[in-house]
Scaffold this motif. Structure first.
Motif, short mmCIF file in Angstrom:
data_model
loop_
_atom_site.label_atom_id
_atom_site.label_comp_id
_atom_site.label_asym_id
_atom_site.label_seq_id
_atom_site.Cartn_x
_atom_site.Cartn_y
_atom_site.Cartn_z
N GLU A 198 0.97 -1.25 -0.08
CA GLU A 198 0.13 -0.10 0.00
C GLU A 198 0.97 1.35 0.04
OE1 GLU A 198 -3.01 0.29 3.07
OE2 GLU A 198 -3.84 2.19 2.07
N ASN A 199 2.03 1.17 0.67
CA ASN A 199 3.01 2.34 0.69
C ASN A 199 4.36 2.11 0.67
OD1 ASN A 199 0.88 4.96 1.31
ND2 ASN A 199 0.44 3.53 2.88
N LYS B 158 6.87 2.86 -2.48
CA LYS B 158 6.71 4.30 -2.95
C LYS B 158 8.05 4.96 -2.95
CE LYS B 158 1.82 4.59 -2.35
NZ LYS B 158 0.78 5.20 -1.39
N HIS C 154 4.28 -1.04 -6.88
CA HIS C 154 3.68 0.45 -6.72
C HIS C 154 4.44 1.20 -5.82
CE1 HIS C 154 0.09 2.79 -6.49
NE2 HIS C 154 0.31 2.91 -5.40
N TRP D 296 5.93 9.10 -9.48
CA TRP D 296 4.64 9.92 -8.98
C TRP D 296 4.93 11.41 -8.26
CZ3 TRP D 296 1.59 7.82 -4.01
CH2 TRP D 296 0.45 8.29 -4.19
N GLN E 152 3.98 11.53 -2.41
CA GLN E 152 4.95 10.57 -1.98
C GLN E 152 6.35 10.46 -2.30
OE1 GLN E 152 1.73 7.33 -0.99
NE2 GLN E 152 2.77 7.06 1.06
N ASN F 287 2.54 6.86 -12.06
CA ASN F 287 1.06 6.87 -11.35
C ASN F 287 0.49 8.35 -11.44
OD1 ASN F 287 -0.89 5.34 -9.55
ND2 ASN F 287 -0.02 6.69 -7.90
N GLU F 288 -0.64 8.21 -11.92
CA GLU F 288 -1.40 9.82 -11.72
C GLU F 288 -0.96 10.92 -12.34
OE1 GLU F 288 -2.08 9.77 -7.55
OE2 GLU F 288 -3.10 7.85 -7.45
N GLN G 184 -7.56 2.50 -11.30
CA GLN G 184 -7.70 2.50 -9.86
C GLN G 184 -8.94 2.08 -9.22
OE1 GLN G 184 -5.98 5.90 -7.91
NE2 GLN G 184 -3.94 5.74 -9.19
N HIS H 296 -11.49 3.59 -7.97
CA HIS H 296 -12.09 4.19 -6.66
C HIS H 296 -13.34 4.70 -6.94
CE1 HIS H 296 -8.09 3.61 -4.42
NE2 HIS H 296 -7.42 4.39 -5.05
N GLU I 2 -6.82 -0.60 -7.58
CA GLU I 2 -7.17 -0.39 -6.14
C GLU I 2 -8.64 -0.09 -5.94
OE1 GLU I 2 -4.91 3.41 -5.70
OE2 GLU I 2 -3.09 2.81 -6.85
N TRP J 287 -8.44 -2.28 -2.54
CA TRP J 287 -7.30 -1.50 -1.71
C TRP J 287 -7.44 -1.72 -0.31
CZ3 TRP J 287 -3.16 -0.48 -4.00
CH2 TRP J 287 -2.27 0.52 -3.51
N TRP K 4 -7.91 3.58 3.44
CA TRP K 4 -7.82 4.86 3.33
C TRP K 4 -9.25 5.70 3.65
CZ3 TRP K 4 -7.89 8.52 -0.94
CH2 TRP K 4 -8.86 8.11 -2.12
O1 G3I Z 1 3.67 6.07 8.41
C1 G3I Z 1 3.26 7.15 9.18
C2 G3I Z 1 3.30 7.14 10.37
O2 G3I Z 1 4.67 6.87 10.95
C3 G3I Z 1 2.75 8.29 10.97
O3 G3I Z 1 2.47 8.14 12.25
C4 G3I Z 1 1.20 8.68 10.36
C5 G3I Z 1 0.83 9.95 10.68
O4 G3I Z 1 0.05 10.50 9.83
O5 G3I Z 1 1.40 8.69 8.96
C6 G3I Z 1 1.92 7.50 8.57
O6 G3I Z 1 1.92 7.65 6.95
C7 G3I Z 1 0.65 7.79 6.35
C8 G3I Z 1 0.63 6.28 5.43
O7 G3I Z 1 -0.43 6.33 4.64
C9 G3I Z 1 0.69 5.04 6.15
O8 G3I Z 1 -0.53 4.90 7.09
C10 G3I Z 1 0.72 8.90 5.68
O9 G3I Z 1 0.44 9.99 6.38
C11 G3I Z 1 -0.50 8.91 4.67
O10 G3I Z 1 -0.75 9.86 3.75
C12 G3I Z 1 -0.55 7.74 3.71
O11 G3I Z 1 -1.78 7.29 3.03
C13 G3I Z 1 -1.62 6.70 1.99
C14 G3I Z 1 -1.87 7.76 0.66
O12 G3I Z 1 -2.02 6.85 -0.61
C15 G3I Z 1 -0.69 8.60 0.33
O13 G3I Z 1 -0.77 9.13 -0.91
C16 G3I Z 1 -2.61 5.72 2.10
O14 G3I Z 1 -2.39 4.57 2.94
C17 G3I Z 1 -2.63 4.85 0.63
O15 G3I Z 1 -3.72 3.93 0.61
C18 G3I Z 1 -2.74 5.70 -0.45
O16 G3I Z 1 -2.87 4.99 -1.61
C19 G3I Z 1 -2.97 5.58 -2.92
C20 G3I Z 1 -2.34 5.08 -4.04
O17 G3I Z 1 -0.96 4.82 -3.77
C21 G3I Z 1 -2.44 5.63 -5.19
N1 G3I Z 1 -3.93 5.83 -5.72
C22 G3I Z 1 -4.68 6.70 -4.67
C23 G3I Z 1 -4.42 5.78 -3.41
C24 G3I Z 1 -5.27 6.35 -2.31
O18 G3I Z 1 -5.06 7.52 -1.93
#
Ligand code: G3I
Length: 300
Positions: A43-44, A47, A80, A84, A87, A126-127, A202, A204, A233, A263, A271
């Protein structure tokens, strides 16, 4: 068949999920995921901010954790993502021009070398598009309009064994500007021999009970360009059973739709968790949407 993965396999397809490394210690999560799915997307953890936190210093710890968890259970893995606007590690966000171009190339080479020969697919880019079908104005776009094809050519050289995908959201409705923008890019790439193997939609979905206009036409139109398509996703507001059944059916109707990935596992893992958009509830129980998807897979 009685699981999503086995049901999809009846037509030669996979059924996948996004996995978060931080949840692999949760036995409800791993039990459901290990039982139901045959493809995994990190999921992350794969990246750019995760894999190259400092320039030239790669970190594959959490990505490898997911890779190992999946492959030990016979699942395949989708990479993934490599290039991009979001991230990006801090050092990359502040780059532009030729130094960012080189950093992107070095990033693709560094990450793909580590996973060489191991991944079924890579979301190379991506995107990269706006809703109207124009290119998104990101720091990558500022390096020149050819950055996407440079990314794909670099990726093909780095690992010829993996399938190279372009991945985006809101490209499901055939009449939508963004769908046409991506379609025209893929057509151009195929006509000029830029290496690209697949398009990830994706999927969504937000609201409603019917699919975005001509969703299946979008899948078959991309496929007709000579690329595989996949739903990469998937999540759906309140897990509408008709939308889940419909998107599954559309994929089954298109021979080059190779698989579906949701997803996340449970609603609580999403998310979009407040929208309860997945196939399992917070306790890991199958929802009505699960049954609608399983039935559509078994009917194919
Ligand atoms: O890992 C940190 C953690 O240490 C911290 O305490 C916490 C506080 O906010 O953040 C954590 O990181 C977060 C991460 O997810 C893991 O949970 C990030 O803030 C958060 O921004 C991140 O969100 C991810 C998002 O992409 C970021 O762009 C989502 O999990 C993930 O599902 C989402 O996936 C994206 C695809 O890659 C691309 N398409 C859209 C999709 C949904 O947005």
């Amino acid at each position: 068949a009685s699981t999503l993965g086995a049901a999809a396999a009846q037509s030669g397809r996979y059924f996948g999920t996004a996995i978060a490394a931080g949840r692999l210690g949760d036995s409800t999560y791993t039990t459901v995921a290990g039982r139901e799915f045959t493809m995994v997307t990190a999921e992350n953890e794969m990246k750019p901010d995760a894999t190259e936190p400092q320039r030239g210093q790669f970190n594959f710890g959490s990505g490898d954790q997911i890779y190992n968890w999946a492959t030990q259970r016979g699942m395949k893995v989708r990479g993934h993502t490599l290039a991009w606007h979001a991230q990006q590690p801090g050092w990359m966000q502040s780059l532009g021009g030729s130094s960012l171009r080189q950093a992107m190339i070095d990033h693709i080479n560094g990450v793909m070398a580590h996973y060489k020969g191991k991944l079924a697919y890579w979301d190379v880019v991506n995107e990269a598009f706006n809703e109207d079908g124009s290119r998104r104005q990101s720091n990558l776009q500022s390096t020149g309009n050819d950055w996407i094809e440079v990314a794909f050519r670099t990726a093909r050289n780095a690992d010829p064994s993996t399938r190279l995908c372009y991945n985006d959201y809101n490209i499901e409705n055939w009449s939508y500007g963004k769908t046409q923008g991506v379609y025209n890019m893929i057509r151009d790439f195929k006509s000029r021999g830029v290496p690209i193997d697949c398009v990830g939609l994706q999927t969504h979905f937000t609201g409603g009970s019917s699919l975005p206009g001509n969703f299946q036409t979008t899948l078959s139109s991309f496929a007709a360009l000579g690329v595989d398509v996949a739903l990469t996703e998937v999540d759906v507001t309140n897990a509408s059973t008709s939308q889940y059944a419909g998107l599954t059916q559309a994929c089954m109707n298109v021979p080059r739709c190779v698989g579906i990935t949701v997803w996340g596992v449970r609603d609580s893992d999403s998310w979009r968790s407040s929208e309860n958009p997945l196939l399992f509830d917070g306790g890991g129980n199958k929802k009505a949407a699960y049954t609608s998807v399983l039935n559509a897979l078994n009917a194919a």
